[in-house]
Design a protein around this motif. Structure first.
Motif, PDB file in Angstrom:
ATOM      1  N   ARG A 283      -0.796  10.041  -6.230  1.00 17.78           N
ATOM      2  CA  ARG A 283       0.207  11.008  -5.783  1.00 17.78           C
ATOM      3  C   ARG A 283       0.437  12.028  -6.890  1.00 17.78           C
ATOM      4  NH1 ARG A 283       3.716   9.427  -1.590  1.00 17.78           N
ATOM      5  NH2 ARG A 283       3.394   7.300  -0.911  1.00 17.78           N
TER       6      ARG A 283
ATOM      7  N   THR B   4       4.688  13.588  -1.355  1.00 13.50           N
ATOM      8  CA  THR B   4       3.921  13.673  -0.105  1.00 13.50           C
ATOM      9  C   THR B   4       2.471  14.120  -0.294  1.00 13.50           C
ATOM     10  OG1 THR B   4       4.731  15.928   0.247  1.00 13.50           O
ATOM     11  CG2 THR B   4       5.988  14.124   1.268  1.00 13.50           C
TER      12      THR B   4
ATOM     13  N   GLU C   5       2.289   4.282   0.543  1.00 17.04           N
ATOM     14  CA  GLU C   5       1.055   4.779   1.137  1.00 17.04           C
ATOM     15  C   GLU C   5       0.031   3.649   1.097  1.00 17.04           C
ATOM     16  OE1 GLU C   5      -1.672   6.604   3.007  1.00 17.04           O
ATOM     17  OE2 GLU C   5       0.143   7.775   2.637  1.00 17.04           O
TER      18      GLU C   5
ATOM     19  N   SER D  38      -3.020   3.463   1.977  1.00 17.27           N
ATOM     20  CA  SER D  38      -4.362   3.802   1.484  1.00 17.27           C
ATOM     21  C   SER D  38      -4.440   3.753  -0.032  1.00 17.27           C
ATOM     22  CB  SER D  38      -4.780   5.185   1.985  1.00 17.27           C
ATOM     23  OG  SER D  38      -3.986   6.197   1.389  1.00 17.27           O
TER      24      SER D  38
END
Length: 180
Positions: free
Chosen positions: A37, A41, A64, A66
């Motif tokens: 990140r 977002t 997240e 993934s």
């Protein structure tokens, strides 16, 4: 590159984690960009993966899957940025703690001196999470060549004693790696 056998070097650094790899067919080393990140977002891939963890608050950065984020901890660039703003919820230099013989390196002691309400992780757990992110980024880039099946070299500092070296290997095993 398919199922080509890679030689993969991971430098689980105090400041940054970097991964380089090569094959017999392509012997010039290449750096693996690590997914991380850069904002709450935004996910980007970068050659330098800051070896930082940051405990987010509810809604600050939703997990997240993934990236292997299953709880409040984010890793990498966003963690490094947030650490400058809210140091009491940040873990940096966790590798140094692996070599610190005066603490229980398997105990959840980090962030050291952090906010009382901040969650804690052990130095081994932080290293395992960083290595897990490396593994997930590798798998995304090389789906036919699992990282655990490659020739894997994980660097450790010369200053590490036998216990610190063993704890680094423990972190690698927790991340489903098989370093030599």
């Amino acid at each position: 590159m398919g199922g080509a056998r890679h030689i993969v070097g991971i430098d689980l650094g105090t400041s940054n984690t970097v991964v380089a790899h090569a094959t017999l067919e392509e012997p010039s080393p290449r750096v693996l960009p690590i997914a991380q990140r850069t904002s709450a977002t935004t996910i980007e891939h970068a050659a330098l993966f800051p070896s930082c963890a940051f405990a987010t608050l509810d809604g600050e950065a939703p997990p997240e899957a993934s990236l292997g984020e299953l709880d409040v901890w984010v890793l990498g660039e966003l963690a490094k940025r947030r650490a400058a703003e809210v140091p009491g919820r940040a873990i940096s230099s966790s590798k140094s703690w692996l070599g610190h013989a005066r603490v229980d390196r398997r105990a959840a002691i980090l962030p050291w001196g952090g906010d009382d309400e901040a969650p804690k992780l052990s130095p081994v757990e932080v290293a395992a999470r960083l290595l897990e992110r490396v593994r997930l980024s590798w798998q995304a880039a090389h789906p036919d060549a699992p990282l655990a099946e490659q020739e894997l070299v994980l660097t450790v500092p010369a200053s590490f004693d036998e216990v610190a070296r063993e704890l680094t290997l423990e972190a690698a095993r927790r991340a489903a790696l098989s370093p030599r």
